[in-house]
Design a protein around this motif. Sequence first.
Motif, PDB file in Angstrom:
ATOM      1  N   PRO A 112       0.849  -1.200   0.000  1.00  0.00           N
ATOM      2  CA  PRO A 112       0.000   0.000   0.000  1.00  0.00           C
ATOM      3  C   PRO A 112       0.882   1.247   0.000  1.00  0.00           C
ATOM      4  O   PRO A 112       1.818   1.359   0.804  1.00  0.00           O
ATOM      5  N   ILE A 113       0.603   2.179  -0.892  1.00  0.00           N
ATOM      6  CA  ILE A 113       1.436   3.374  -1.009  1.00  0.00           C
ATOM      7  C   ILE A 113       0.585   4.515  -1.542  1.00  0.00           C
ATOM      8  O   ILE A 113      -0.390   4.294  -2.278  1.00  0.00           O
ATOM      9  N   THR A 114       0.925   5.721  -1.152  1.00  0.00           N
ATOM     10  CA  THR A 114       0.200   6.881  -1.663  1.00  0.00           C
ATOM     11  C   THR A 114       0.761   7.277  -3.020  1.00  0.00           C
ATOM     12  O   THR A 114       1.875   6.894  -3.391  1.00  0.00           O
ATOM     13  N   LEU A 115       0.007   8.068  -3.757  1.00  0.00           N
ATOM     14  CA  LEU A 115       0.459   8.499  -5.073  1.00  0.00           C
ATOM     15  C   LEU A 115       1.705   9.375  -4.961  1.00  0.00           C
ATOM     16  O   LEU A 115       2.614   9.291  -5.798  1.00  0.00           O
ATOM     17  N   ARG A 136      -0.055  -1.023  -4.438  1.00  0.00           N
ATOM     18  CA  ARG A 136      -1.510  -0.825  -4.472  1.00  0.00           C
ATOM     19  C   ARG A 136      -1.790   0.621  -4.127  1.00  0.00           C
ATOM     20  O   ARG A 136      -1.368   1.111  -3.069  1.00  0.00           O
ATOM     21  N   MET A 137      -2.500   1.328  -5.019  1.00  0.00           N
ATOM     22  CA  MET A 137      -2.843   2.732  -4.798  1.00  0.00           C
ATOM     23  C   MET A 137      -4.338   2.940  -5.029  1.00  0.00           C
ATOM     24  O   MET A 137      -4.954   2.220  -5.825  1.00  0.00           O
ATOM     25  N   THR A 138      -4.877   3.935  -4.346  1.00  0.00           N
ATOM     26  CA  THR A 138      -6.300   4.237  -4.439  1.00  0.00           C
ATOM     27  C   THR A 138      -6.504   5.691  -4.843  1.00  0.00           C
ATOM     28  O   THR A 138      -5.834   6.587  -4.324  1.00  0.00           O
ATOM     29  N   GLY A 139      -7.413   5.904  -5.773  1.00  0.00           N
ATOM     30  CA  GLY A 139      -7.745   7.258  -6.225  1.00  0.00           C
ATOM     31  C   GLY A 139      -8.937   7.196  -7.159  1.00  0.00           C
ATOM     32  O   GLY A 139      -9.613   6.165  -7.255  1.00  0.00           O
TER      33      GLY A 139
END
Length: 230
Positions: A112-115, A136-139
């Motif tokens: 899990p990592i931020t942009l 894995r990134m979320t946006g």
Amino acid sequence: MLIASGVVLVLLGVASAALDRRGHGGGSHHGHDHGHGQDGHDHDHGNGHGNGHDGHDHSGVPRVAWLLFLPALSLLVYAPPALGAYTASREAPKAVARQSDFDPLPATSPLPITLSDFTRRVQQDRELAIKGREVRMTGFVTPAKGGGWDLTRIIISCCAADAQSVKVRVHGGPALPANTWVAVTGTWHPQGALGTRSAVAALDARTVSKVEQPVNAYTDDLPLVPSRNP
């Protein structure tokens, strides 16, 4: 909406000026003492306008000013849309902060990592720790110029006026509608020299799955899951 509000305010100003002018013009023949009595004293002729005006109280708020209440009321009825792909597609990505020392990446996979952290690792980490790692990134989805799409997060520090976006180009995966929140797993898409400013923050997607908008939608932190009532 902003242009429409400006037009309404201009029209209100014109209407107020016109009503003021008409009021002064219609009352110009009132409010004067007409002559004196034979005994040399001034007499009020009973017109009730001894104050030099047209007999109306102008100390209150003009009635036309109450129309200014309508734009404020409209904001309660019509909520502006949330910031999203429309905003992000019209501005350059936010420049990430410079960093010289990086901690070792945990062995978790996918990571899990931020942009922003992903971008820093790609462009500044001389140890190339991100190479070959599945992340894995979320946006949310922002259609990119010339085709394709960017995984995006909008960052607000104070208010909507200072909103900035951070983006990671996604290669592969389905073409989803703008503003769809997704979680993307994949590896860095080789483009440019990894660990230098020439490297592009891009991802070869292995999986793309829809997710709910996180609670912390206007930060670039790891996503918090919205709470649900039992």
